[in-house]
Design an enzyme around this catalytic site. Structure first.
Site, PDB file in Angstrom:
ATOM      1  N   HIS A   1       7.807 -10.627   5.155  1.00 14.76           N
ATOM      2  CA  HIS A   1       8.529  -9.820   4.305  1.00 14.76           C
ATOM      3  C   HIS A   1       9.621 -10.156   5.122  1.00 14.76           C
ATOM      4  O   HIS A   1       9.831 -10.244   6.215  1.00 14.76           O
ATOM      5  CB  HIS A   1       8.260  -8.506   4.480  1.00 14.76           C
ATOM      6  CG  HIS A   1       8.106  -7.535   5.444  1.00 14.76           C
ATOM      7  ND1 HIS A   1       6.787  -7.481   6.267  1.00 14.76           N
ATOM      8  CD2 HIS A   1       9.167  -6.933   6.354  1.00 14.76           C
ATOM      9  CE1 HIS A   1       7.104  -6.850   7.387  1.00 14.76           C
ATOM     10  NE2 HIS A   1       8.370  -6.307   7.591  1.00 14.76           N
TER      11      HIS A   1
ATOM     12  N   ASP B   1      13.023  -0.556   0.834  1.00 13.81           N
ATOM     13  CA  ASP B   1      12.481  -0.007   2.065  1.00 13.81           C
ATOM     14  C   ASP B   1      12.205   1.508   1.738  1.00 13.81           C
ATOM     15  O   ASP B   1      13.285   2.078   1.519  1.00 13.81           O
ATOM     16  CB  ASP B   1      13.143  -0.484   3.293  1.00 13.81           C
ATOM     17  CG  ASP B   1      12.182  -0.397   4.572  1.00 13.81           C
ATOM     18  OD1 ASP B   1      11.835  -1.379   5.096  1.00 13.81           O
ATOM     19  OD2 ASP B   1      11.967   0.678   4.906  1.00 13.81           O
TER      20      ASP B   1
ATOM     21  N   HIS C   1       2.260  -8.468   6.574  1.00 12.73           N
ATOM     22  CA  HIS C   1       2.438  -9.149   5.330  1.00 12.73           C
ATOM     23  C   HIS C   1       3.896  -9.597   5.244  1.00 12.73           C
ATOM     24  O   HIS C   1       4.837  -8.986   5.409  1.00 12.73           O
ATOM     25  CB  HIS C   1       1.890  -8.636   3.983  1.00 12.73           C
ATOM     26  CG  HIS C   1       2.138  -9.063   2.832  1.00 12.73           C
ATOM     27  ND1 HIS C   1       1.022  -9.020   1.788  1.00 12.73           N
ATOM     28  CD2 HIS C   1       3.060 -10.078   2.073  1.00 12.73           C
ATOM     29  CE1 HIS C   1       1.683  -9.714   0.672  1.00 12.73           C
ATOM     30  NE2 HIS C   1       2.830 -10.303   0.893  1.00 12.73           N
TER      31      HIS C   1
ATOM     32  N   CYS D   1       0.411  -6.103  -0.073  1.00 16.33           N
ATOM     33  CA  CYS D   1      -0.436  -6.578  -1.169  1.00 16.33           C
ATOM     34  C   CYS D   1      -0.597  -5.486  -2.225  1.00 16.33           C
ATOM     35  O   CYS D   1      -0.595  -5.657  -3.560  1.00 16.33           O
ATOM     36  CB  CYS D   1      -1.829  -7.021  -0.597  1.00 16.33           C
ATOM     37  SG  CYS D   1      -1.816  -8.727   0.040  1.00 16.33           S
TER      38      CYS D   1
END
Ligand code: 5GP
Ligand code: ZN
Length: 116
Positions: free
Chosen positions: A102, A32, A100, A9
């Protein structure tokens, strides 16, 4: 929805730095931090979803859009023809570390055949 203690976030809100390579009103894609392949991107919804477990029918268009963005990024990063892998680790046994939702986009080398 924004979760203050969620690292992705915070990346989506540019509150912590990352190499963002794509952004629209719904999604962010970034590199990444510990790449496992020459191309290793993460694509996330801006709005917080914990994992694939939190995806409901109302997210269908979001997920369809997300996959379309991944397809375009694969072309942009030169792996569409050579091949690539899209991975969503879910939960502890799935190896999910960041809570989260992904999608990993991995490519640029021959990846191991094993998936489990
Ligand atoms: P997971 O195992 O949850 O599917 O993968 C999380 C991924 O997020 C890992 O590949 C890890 O390297 C990446 N990651 C974790 N923290 C950060 C960060 O702060 N910035 C970026 N760019 N990637 C991160
Ligand atoms: Zn989040």
């Amino acid at each position: 929805m924004y979760h203050e203690d969620c690292i992705f976030c915070q990346i989506a809100q540019r509150k912590i730095p990352s190499e963002i390579i794509y952004e629209d009103d719904k999604l962010v894609a970034f590199k990444d931090i510990r790449p496992l392949a020459p191309v290793h991107l993460l694509v996330i919804p801006k709005s917080h979803l914990g994992s694939l477990n939190d995806v409901t029918p109302e997210h269908e268009s979001l997920i369809g859009h997300l996959l379309g963005v991944i397809r375009r990024l694969a072309q942009e990063f030169g792996v569409a023809e050579t091949g690539y892998r899209v991975v969503t680790n879910t939960g502890a046994d799935g190896g999910q570390v960041v809570g989260h939702l992904h999608f990993h986009l991995l490519g640029g080398q021959a990846l191991e055949a094993r998936i489990g």
